[in-house]
Design a protein around this motif. Structure first.
Motif, PDB file in Angstrom:
ATOM      1  N   VAL A 158       0.706  -1.372   0.025  1.00 58.75           N
ATOM      2  CA  VAL A 158       0.032   0.065   0.129  1.00 58.75           C
ATOM      3  C   VAL A 158       0.732   1.274  -0.286  1.00 58.75           C
ATOM      4  O   VAL A 158       1.585   1.261   0.846  1.00 58.75           O
ATOM      5  N   LEU A 206      -0.093   5.360   0.356  1.00 57.50           N
ATOM      6  CA  LEU A 206      -1.158   6.246   0.502  1.00 57.50           C
ATOM      7  C   LEU A 206      -1.063   7.469  -0.429  1.00 57.50           C
ATOM      8  O   LEU A 206      -0.077   8.187  -0.589  1.00 57.50           O
ATOM      9  N   TYR A 226      -3.495   1.784  -4.412  1.00 58.37           N
ATOM     10  CA  TYR A 226      -3.147   3.125  -3.962  1.00 58.37           C
ATOM     11  C   TYR A 226      -4.235   3.945  -3.792  1.00 58.37           C
ATOM     12  O   TYR A 226      -4.772   4.873  -4.410  1.00 58.37           O
ATOM     13  N   GLU A 232      -6.699   6.548  -1.436  1.00 56.12           N
ATOM     14  CA  GLU A 232      -6.586   7.962  -0.654  1.00 56.12           C
ATOM     15  C   GLU A 232      -6.672   7.476   0.932  1.00 56.12           C
ATOM     16  O   GLU A 232      -7.055   6.332   1.208  1.00 56.12           O
ATOM     17  N   GLU A 233      -5.921   8.330   1.651  1.00 63.03           N
ATOM     18  CA  GLU A 233      -5.853   7.821   3.294  1.00 63.03           C
ATOM     19  C   GLU A 233      -7.313   7.604   3.932  1.00 63.03           C
ATOM     20  O   GLU A 233      -7.280   6.711   4.497  1.00 63.03           O
ATOM     21  N   ALA A 271      -8.221   4.103   3.127  1.00 67.97           N
ATOM     22  CA  ALA A 271      -7.204   3.145   3.000  1.00 67.97           C
ATOM     23  C   ALA A 271      -7.784   1.933   4.096  1.00 67.97           C
ATOM     24  O   ALA A 271      -7.486   0.693   3.711  1.00 67.97           O
ATOM     25  N   THR A 289       1.026   6.919  10.118  1.00 62.13           N
ATOM     26  CA  THR A 289      -0.319   6.912   9.215  1.00 62.13           C
ATOM     27  C   THR A 289      -0.730   5.302   8.731  1.00 62.13           C
ATOM     28  O   THR A 289      -1.836   4.917   8.869  1.00 62.13           O
ATOM     29  N   LEU A 290       0.288   4.797   7.998  1.00 63.17           N
ATOM     30  CA  LEU A 290       0.078   3.464   7.529  1.00 63.17           C
ATOM     31  C   LEU A 290      -0.620   2.323   8.626  1.00 63.17           C
ATOM     32  O   LEU A 290      -1.453   1.568   8.575  1.00 63.17           O
ATOM     33  N   ARG A 326      -4.062   2.944   9.782  1.00 68.37           N
ATOM     34  CA  ARG A 326      -5.069   2.299   8.741  1.00 68.37           C
ATOM     35  C   ARG A 326      -4.969   0.965   8.563  1.00 68.37           C
ATOM     36  O   ARG A 326      -6.269   0.658   8.517  1.00 68.37           O
TER      37      ARG A 326
END
Length: 278
Positions: free
Chosen positions: A38, A40, A92, A94-95, A98, A123-124, A127
């Motif tokens: 992934v 973002l 790919y 959008e945050e 995700a 962030t990842l 998510r």
């Protein structure tokens, strides 16, 4: 239920350690490994400067898609060199969306594993955890830096608060509980009434697990002005637990994720591998 399919998520700037960890866990239990790469997407420019920066934003997105392609290629090569059965996909998003995408992917596996590299991101990591907990209906394993990860733990601590989330976590972990040498049902300041832990806190969950041939010990601990998470983590370390099983308390509302204190502590700073379900 045995885990036959394991998911792990990796980002563009991560190395191979989390992938190797997930592959090792799959080897240990003869499971299939699914890897989701992934990246973002950068948010679009807004306001009066949008027209000015739109070209730069498009170039940034193009660079990110190239990043995703390169990372997917690297992961594909790594997987081809492992002995486990594996599949690879990429996205790919959008945050903001995700976690939905990650959660949908996780529905087709038995367990999502998050290793130290992903836990070190911000962030990842957020998510993936929210996607796995809120959108998949499947459990999650957090493995912090320096911890020995195994899906055949010998000493397991179950954080029991008689909640629906804790009950689901126990059911999802049952295969591991049955195979363990020692399972400690741990309660912090249990309340003795039928709406909470019953007249003898821990007795009902212990009886349930004994019927499944689980080797059970019940520990009732005082909080002594400490947080529940602190008491649980200290007891896990004192008893040399390989794994903690706990329910993930939280809810989703208007795309906000709100977790209870113990869940938040487990997510932010796990001192040992944590198995979460909700």
């Amino acid at each position: 239920m045995p885990f036959k399919s394991v998911l792990t998520v990796t980002g563009a700037r991560q190395g191979e350690d989390d992938l190797k960890l997930a592959a090792k866990l799959c080897e240990e239990i003869n499971a299939h490994l699914s890897v989701l790469v992934v990246v973002l997407a950068s948010p679009p420019a807004g306001g009066e400067y949008a027209a000015v920066v739109s070209t730069a934003w498009l170039k940034e997105r193009e660079a990110e898609m190239q990043q995703l392609e390169r990372r997917t290629s690297v992961v594909s090569k790594m997987l081809s060199q492992t002995a486990v059965s594996a599949d690879l996909s990429s996205d790919y998003p959008e945050e903001a969306w995700a976690d939905d995408i990650i959660g949908r992917r996780a529905r087709y596996t038995d367990l999502t594993v998050i290793g130290p590299e992903l836990l070190a991101t911000h962030t990842l990591k957020k998510r993936v955890i929210e996607g796995a907990l809120f959108w998949s209906g499947k459990p999650l394993l957090l493995v912090p830096e320096g911890a020995r990860a195994t899906l055949k733990p010998k000493r397991i601590l179950v954080a029991w608060d008689a909640s629906l989330e804790a009950s689901r976590a126990v059911r999802e972990a049952l295969g591991m509980l049955v195979g363990a040498d020692e399972v400690r049902i741990v309660m912090v300041d249990p309340i003795e009434d039928e709406r909470h832990h019953g007249q003898e806190p821990g007795a009902d969950i212990a009886a349930y697990l004994v019927r499944h041939d689980v080797k059970v010990t019940v520990d009732r601990l005082p909080s002594s002005n400490q947080s529940t998470a602190a008491v649980l983590f200290r007891h896990a370390i004192d008893t040399a637990a390989d794994l903690m099983v706990m329910g993930a308390y939280g809810h989703s509302r208007l795309r906000e994720r709100i977790f209870g204190g113990a869940t938040r502590s487990a997510i932010d700073n796990p001192p040992l591998p944590i198995f979460l379900a909700r």
